[in-house]
Design an enzyme around this catalytic site. Sequence first.
Site, PDB file in Angstrom:
ATOM      1  N   TYR A   1       3.786   9.583   0.120  1.00 43.25           N
ATOM      2  CA  TYR A   1       4.001   8.431  -0.757  1.00 43.25           C
ATOM      3  C   TYR A   1       4.928   7.413  -0.096  1.00 43.25           C
ATOM      4  CZ  TYR A   1       4.482   5.871  -5.167  1.00 43.25           C
ATOM      5  OH  TYR A   1       4.441   4.896  -6.138  1.00 43.25           O
TER       6      TYR A   1
ATOM      7  N   LYS B   1      -1.308   2.839  -1.495  1.00 45.29           N
ATOM      8  CA  LYS B   1      -1.385   2.797  -0.027  1.00 45.29           C
ATOM      9  C   LYS B   1      -2.041   1.551   0.574  1.00 45.29           C
ATOM     10  CE  LYS B   1       0.776   6.290   1.277  1.00 45.29           C
ATOM     11  NZ  LYS B   1       1.957   5.627   0.758  1.00 45.29           N
TER      12      LYS B   1
ATOM     13  N   HIS C   1      13.505   2.046  -5.053  1.00 37.54           N
ATOM     14  CA  HIS C   1      13.335   3.245  -5.882  1.00 37.54           C
ATOM     15  C   HIS C   1      13.476   4.507  -5.043  1.00 37.54           C
ATOM     16  CE1 HIS C   1      11.079   1.500  -9.612  1.00 37.54           C
ATOM     17  NE2 HIS C   1      12.185   0.860  -9.326  1.00 37.54           N
TER      18      HIS C   1
ATOM     19  N   PRO D   1      -6.048   2.904  -5.977  1.00 44.49           N
ATOM     20  CA  PRO D   1      -4.631   2.514  -5.947  1.00 44.49           C
ATOM     21  C   PRO D   1      -3.641   3.608  -6.347  1.00 44.49           C
ATOM     22  CG  PRO D   1      -5.787   1.453  -7.785  1.00 44.49           C
ATOM     23  CD  PRO D   1      -6.828   2.172  -7.000  1.00 44.49           C
TER      24      PRO D   1
ATOM     25  N   TYR E   1       3.762   8.450 -13.332  1.00 43.83           N
ATOM     26  CA  TYR E   1       2.345   8.788 -13.153  1.00 43.83           C
ATOM     27  C   TYR E   1       2.037   9.894 -14.157  1.00 43.83           C
ATOM     28  CZ  TYR E   1       2.208   6.248  -8.675  1.00 43.83           C
ATOM     29  OH  TYR E   1       2.244   5.270  -7.698  1.00 43.83           O
TER      30      TYR E   1
HETATM   31  P1  RFL Z   1      -6.938  -8.994   0.811  1.00 39.64           P
HETATM   32  O1  RFL Z   1      -5.665  -9.024   0.086  1.00 39.64           O
HETATM   33  O2  RFL Z   1      -8.187  -8.734   0.049  1.00 39.64           O
HETATM   34  O3  RFL Z   1      -7.057 -10.381   1.578  1.00 39.64           O
HETATM   35  C1  RFL Z   1      -8.257 -10.795   2.213  1.00 39.64           C
HETATM   36  C2  RFL Z   1      -8.273 -12.296   2.239  1.00 39.64           C
HETATM   37  O4  RFL Z   1      -9.438 -12.754   2.915  1.00 39.64           O
HETATM   38  C3  RFL Z   1      -9.998 -13.827   2.196  1.00 39.64           C
HETATM   39  N1  RFL Z   1     -11.428 -13.900   2.556  1.00 39.64           N
HETATM   40  C4  RFL Z   1     -11.937 -14.850   3.369  1.00 39.64           C
HETATM   41  N2  RFL Z   1     -11.369 -15.907   3.985  1.00 39.64           N
HETATM   42  C5  RFL Z   1     -12.169 -16.692   4.753  1.00 39.64           C
HETATM   43  N3  RFL Z   1     -13.498 -16.459   4.902  1.00 39.64           N
HETATM   44  C6  RFL Z   1     -14.121 -15.426   4.295  1.00 39.64           C
HETATM   45  N4  RFL Z   1     -15.428 -15.209   4.456  1.00 39.64           N
HETATM   46  C7  RFL Z   1     -13.320 -14.553   3.482  1.00 39.64           C
HETATM   47  N5  RFL Z   1     -13.591 -13.445   2.741  1.00 39.64           N
HETATM   48  C8  RFL Z   1     -12.435 -13.062   2.194  1.00 39.64           C
HETATM   49  C9  RFL Z   1      -9.744 -13.493   0.741  1.00 39.64           C
HETATM   50  O5  RFL Z   1      -9.768 -14.651  -0.102  1.00 39.64           O
HETATM   51  C10 RFL Z   1      -8.355 -12.892   0.829  1.00 39.64           C
HETATM   52  O6  RFL Z   1      -7.320 -13.841   0.672  1.00 39.64           O
HETATM   53  O7  RFL Z   1      -6.914  -7.943   2.007  1.00 39.64           O
HETATM   54  P2  RFL Z   1      -5.703  -7.476   2.963  1.00 39.64           P
HETATM   55  O8  RFL Z   1      -4.966  -8.673   3.501  1.00 39.64           O
HETATM   56  O9  RFL Z   1      -6.295  -6.496   3.880  1.00 39.64           O
HETATM   57  O10 RFL Z   1      -4.668  -6.754   1.987  1.00 39.64           O
HETATM   58  C11 RFL Z   1      -5.012  -5.535   1.344  1.00 39.64           C
HETATM   59  C12 RFL Z   1      -4.338  -5.431  -0.014  1.00 39.64           C
HETATM   60  O11 RFL Z   1      -4.584  -6.621  -0.746  1.00 39.64           O
HETATM   61  C13 RFL Z   1      -4.826  -4.221  -0.831  1.00 39.64           C
HETATM   62  O12 RFL Z   1      -5.034  -3.114  -0.002  1.00 39.64           O
HETATM   63  C14 RFL Z   1      -3.813  -3.795  -1.915  1.00 39.64           C
HETATM   64  O13 RFL Z   1      -3.666  -4.799  -2.893  1.00 39.64           O
HETATM   65  C15 RFL Z   1      -4.232  -2.493  -2.573  1.00 39.64           C
HETATM   66  N6  RFL Z   1      -3.351  -2.098  -3.683  1.00 39.64           N
HETATM   67  C16 RFL Z   1      -2.115  -1.503  -3.461  1.00 39.64           C
HETATM   68  N7  RFL Z   1      -1.677  -1.293  -2.205  1.00 39.64           N
HETATM   69  C17 RFL Z   1      -0.426  -0.780  -1.986  1.00 39.64           C
HETATM   70  O14 RFL Z   1      -0.047  -0.606  -0.810  1.00 39.64           O
HETATM   71  N8  RFL Z   1       0.446  -0.463  -3.011  1.00 39.64           N
HETATM   72  C18 RFL Z   1       0.077  -0.640  -4.306  1.00 39.64           C
HETATM   73  O15 RFL Z   1       0.905  -0.398  -5.201  1.00 39.64           O
HETATM   74  C19 RFL Z   1      -1.252  -1.145  -4.573  1.00 39.64           C
HETATM   75  N9  RFL Z   1      -1.653  -1.366  -5.822  1.00 39.64           N
HETATM   76  C20 RFL Z   1      -3.747  -2.340  -4.986  1.00 39.64           C
HETATM   77  C21 RFL Z   1      -2.862  -1.960  -6.051  1.00 39.64           C
HETATM   78  C22 RFL Z   1      -4.977  -2.942  -5.265  1.00 39.64           C
HETATM   79  C23 RFL Z   1      -5.339  -3.171  -6.573  1.00 39.64           C
HETATM   80  N10 RFL Z   1      -6.593  -3.784  -6.786  1.00 39.64           N
HETATM   81  C24 RFL Z   1      -6.760  -4.983  -7.476  1.00 39.64           C
HETATM   82  C25 RFL Z   1      -7.737  -3.305  -6.040  1.00 39.64           C
HETATM   83  C26 RFL Z   1      -3.203  -2.191  -7.343  1.00 39.64           C
HETATM   84  C27 RFL Z   1      -4.440  -2.780  -7.616  1.00 39.64           C
HETATM   85  C28 RFL Z   1      -4.764  -2.982  -9.058  1.00 39.64           C
HETATM   86  C1  PHB Z   2       1.662  -1.465  -9.150  1.00 37.88           C
HETATM   87  O1  PHB Z   2       2.850  -1.650  -9.459  1.00 37.88           O
HETATM   88  O2  PHB Z   2       0.807  -2.355  -9.245  1.00 37.88           O
HETATM   89  C2  PHB Z   2       1.232  -0.133  -8.669  1.00 37.88           C
HETATM   90  C3  PHB Z   2       2.192   0.827  -8.412  1.00 37.88           C
HETATM   91  C4  PHB Z   2       1.801   2.090  -7.979  1.00 37.88           C
HETATM   92  C5  PHB Z   2       0.457   2.364  -7.784  1.00 37.88           C
HETATM   93  C6  PHB Z   2      -0.499   1.386  -8.020  1.00 37.88           C
HETATM   94  C7  PHB Z   2      -0.112   0.122  -8.468  1.00 37.88           C
HETATM   95  O3  PHB Z   2       0.084   3.606  -7.377  1.00 37.88           O
END
Ligand code: RFL
Ligand code: PHB
Length: 400
Positions: free
Chosen positions: A394, A306, A80, A302, A209
């Site tokens: 971004y 980031k 994009h 989110p 957005y």
């Molecule tokens: P994770 O993905 O939470 O993975 C951590 C892993 O550790 C495991 N765990 C354990 N394992 C062993 N022993 C224990 N005691 C443990 N405790 C936990 C868990 O099961 C898990 O598998 O962390 P990590 O790897 O640091 O990754 C971070 C990302 O997942 C997170 O920052 C993003 O998903 C945030 N986020 C977004 N980030 C972006 O860069 N771009 C986006 O568009 C974006 N959209 C989002 C998001 C997060 C969202 N939610 C659900 C909060 C959209 C949403 C809706």
């Molecule tokens: C997503 O596609 O899940 C998404 C995209 C942009 C955001 C947050 C989540 O800022």
Amino acid sequence: MPGTATAPDETTVGIIGGGPAGLLLARLLHRAGIDCVVLEGRDRAYVEQRQRAGILEQGTTDVLRACGAGERLDREGLVHDGIELRYDRRAHRLDFPSLTDGRRVTVYAQTEVVKDLIALQLAAGPPLLFEARAQAVTGADTDRPRIHYTHDGRERTLACRYVAGCDGFHGVARQAIPQSARRTYTRTYPYSWLGVLADAPPSQDELVYAHSPRGFALLSMRTPAVSRLYLQVPNGTDPDDWPDDRIWDELAARTALDTAPWKLARGPLTAKAVLPLRSAVTEPMRWGRVLLAGDAAHIVPPTGAKGLNLAVADVTVLARALTQWHRTGSTKPLDAYSATCLRRVWRAEHFSHFMTTTLHTAPDQSDFDTRLQLSQLDRIAGSWHAAAELAENYTGLPLS
Ligand code: RFL
Ligand code: PHB
């Protein structure tokens, strides 16, 4: 059968967590010839299906490609060149390449990044144990920190030279830093997101957005046939109070335009969840031989997309530092790890907070506050400099 490998007793780098941070770190260390073990508390299906992020910065895709995890990303990722801001029933597009030094972002779901990294690791990489839950880390300030974990119903210990805490926001690694030496800075927000997946083609080419008097909405996508959509909702919202038609009507109302014909394509919803919005940073990110990375050290709301990108940036810095130590014995980059990462982390915290508070409507928001938000959005639409500031943040600051 839980797990995919026998449980070793010792390794060079013990990695807690098989999310994007832990899996990518394992991949980078493996390529540098450093042995490691990943302990993941959940099973493979759970980790591969957890709906999360969707937007990858250019620096993130560069790292994934460089470590051999870019093949499907290059085939299926949607590149994009911009995003659209909607406010006051008008649309304004930000063109990233012309506002930055040619940077773009890629829509490729976190679920897919995780699947690609797991497949690589199971094919040729270091051991990855599923359903291996860490209980505690001891000896952080010794040269043999230990991870105590359970696997296959047995209590086990993994002795390491370094421990990487990649165990997310609810993990245990953070607790290896004594409470007196650790500080967590937090912000909660007075609203949540209702996130849905829909079997409906995206109605727009890029992400939208939307600021509206009814609250924030975000139109994103996963594939040319699947939309990912979000609505601001009050904290404590029960997703069952939101039948599918109500969600579609609200998305349409919040993204309505006076300036152009606009119709949101509808389809069956396949997932629905409410997510609270929070900011948090734990400092320092290193204590003795325990190093935190990704959500274990910091989370962002989110709105700025980031979280995943920060996790990738952390483990890239960490892998370089561990490689230097392994090759030369120098701990200098490891000593600088926390400060190096925190500079980028706080920038992303600021940007995520800015995007969140500019686009959402707080429950106690005054008309004055709303006028300030609209003025800020007008400034971004009308000033190259203001738009470039948003676009640079971004698309991601260069990894240095
Ligand atoms: P994770 O993905 O939470 O993975 C951590 C892993 O550790 C495991 N765990 C354990 N394992 C062993 N022993 C224990 N005691 C443990 N405790 C936990 C868990 O099961 C898990 O598998 O962390 P990590 O790897 O640091 O990754 C971070 C990302 O997942 C997170 O920052 C993003 O998903 C945030 N986020 C977004 N980030 C972006 O860069 N771009 C986006 O568009 C974006 N959209 C989002 C998001 C997060 C969202 N939610 C659900 C909060 C959209 C949403 C809706
Ligand atoms: C997503 O596609 O899940 C998404 C995209 C942009 C955001 C947050 C989540 O800022």
